[in-house]
Design an enzyme around this catalytic site. Structure first.
Site, PDB file in Angstrom:
ATOM      1  N   ALA A  32       0.861  -1.062   0.014  1.00 44.04           N
ATOM      2  CA  ALA A  32       0.018  -0.023   0.018  1.00 44.04           C
ATOM      3  C   ALA A  32       0.898   1.254   0.039  1.00 44.04           C
ATOM      4  CB  ALA A  32      -0.770   0.325   1.258  1.00 44.04           C
ATOM      5  N   THR A  33       0.205   2.214  -0.395  1.00 40.95           N
ATOM      6  CA  THR A  33       1.117   3.448  -0.244  1.00 40.95           C
ATOM      7  C   THR A  33       1.402   3.956   1.217  1.00 40.95           C
ATOM      8  OG1 THR A  33      -0.358   4.435  -2.132  1.00 40.95           O
ATOM      9  CG2 THR A  33       0.947   5.896  -0.970  1.00 40.95           C
ATOM     10  N   GLN A  34       2.834   4.112   1.139  1.00 35.30           N
ATOM     11  CA  GLN A  34       3.598   4.517   2.439  1.00 35.30           C
ATOM     12  C   GLN A  34       3.516   5.881   2.626  1.00 35.30           C
ATOM     13  OE1 GLN A  34       4.586   1.898   4.625  1.00 35.30           O
ATOM     14  NE2 GLN A  34       3.296   0.735   3.023  1.00 35.30           N
TER      15      GLN A  34
END
Length: 267
Positions: A32-34
């Protein structure tokens, strides 16, 4: 040399070896987008006696680079509400597509909801609750949408409505709201005029628009991620008036001479 279009931009096999496609395999762990990469800065909004005014500049920054100067961050929903996005632009685009699909479903279920003065099933208060649940669900999935949203319009009692929701699903309402640097720079200015609901109910449309424009000017002076071109929306019972290519007027940098401690100035 391989001149086929599908080979453009690829290293030559005869020099660098065969192209490694292993990175395209999705057998690894789900990611997922960090952290957001391309972002938009402040969105500001304020109620007045007959509606709500909202504004956001048109810049999307790639880190500290002013990369995309024509990204519109205000979206109209069913010609009765406006959603303003700050934060990650790709997540904004996802939410924009999702809201477009939602508005189409809404129009199919009740065609009259797109007509002027129609309450429809999803007014601004309903839309705010829906987005709050959506962002809270994504946060619990450990895959948050990296945005803070402002929702403006009218509630079920036809009163002006303004609310905020962030990537954790935290939500609240107020006579004036701002995201990003605007919460520190623009909010004090707006609270001079609309600190309470009673104060906001005394403001005219012209006064509210003028306050918002002054706040956008202050943000351009003080926020390095802002731009002097912006979008502004006015939500009334008749619908939404959206202007997406406004220019800041009457700029003056005279105050810069009084700022000490930067560059080669002598104090």
């Amino acid at each position: 040399m391989d001149h086929r279009p599908q080979a453009w931009g690829r290293p030559r096999d005869d020099v660098y070896g065969a192209y490694d496609h292993s990175y395209l395999q999705n057998s690894g762990p789900r990611q997922a987008t960090q952290a957001p990469i391309v972002t938009g800065t402040s969105v500001i909004a304020m109620k007045y006696k007959d509606g709500v005014v909202m504004a956001a500049d048109n810049l999307a920054s790639y880190g500290s680079l002013a990369r995309f100067p024509d990204v519109k961050r205000l979206r109209v929903f069913l010609d009765s509400s406006v959603v303003g996005f700050s934060g990650d632009v790709s997540d904004m685009q996802f939410l924009d597509r999702h809201l477009t699909e939602l508005s189409i479903d809404e129009a199919y279920e009740d065609p009259s909801c797109t007509a002027p003065n129609s309450k429809g099933h999803l007014n601004a208060a309903n839309l705010h609750k829906y987005l709050q649940k959506l962002l809270y669900k994504r946060r619990n999935d450990f895959d948050p949408l990296w945005n803070q949203l402002l929702i403006a319009g009218f509630d079920g009692h036809s009163k002006p409505y303004l609310a905020s929701v962030d990537l954790r699903g935290t939500s609240f309402t107020s006579p004036s709201l701002a995201t990003g640097f605007g919460s520190a720079l623009a909010q004090p200015i707006m609270r001079r005029y609309a600190e309470t609901e009673e104060d906001a109910a005394k403001l005219t449309r012209e006064e509210a628009v003028e306050v918002i424009k002054e706040c956008m000017k202050v943000l351009y002076y003080r926020d390095a991620r802002s731009l002097d071109r912006y979008s502004i929306a006015v939500v009334t019972k008749e619908g939404v008036e959206l202007k997406e290519d406004e220019q800041l007027e009457k700029q003056s940098w005279a105050f810069a001479e009084r700022i000490k401690g930067y560059g080669t100035q002598t104090v």
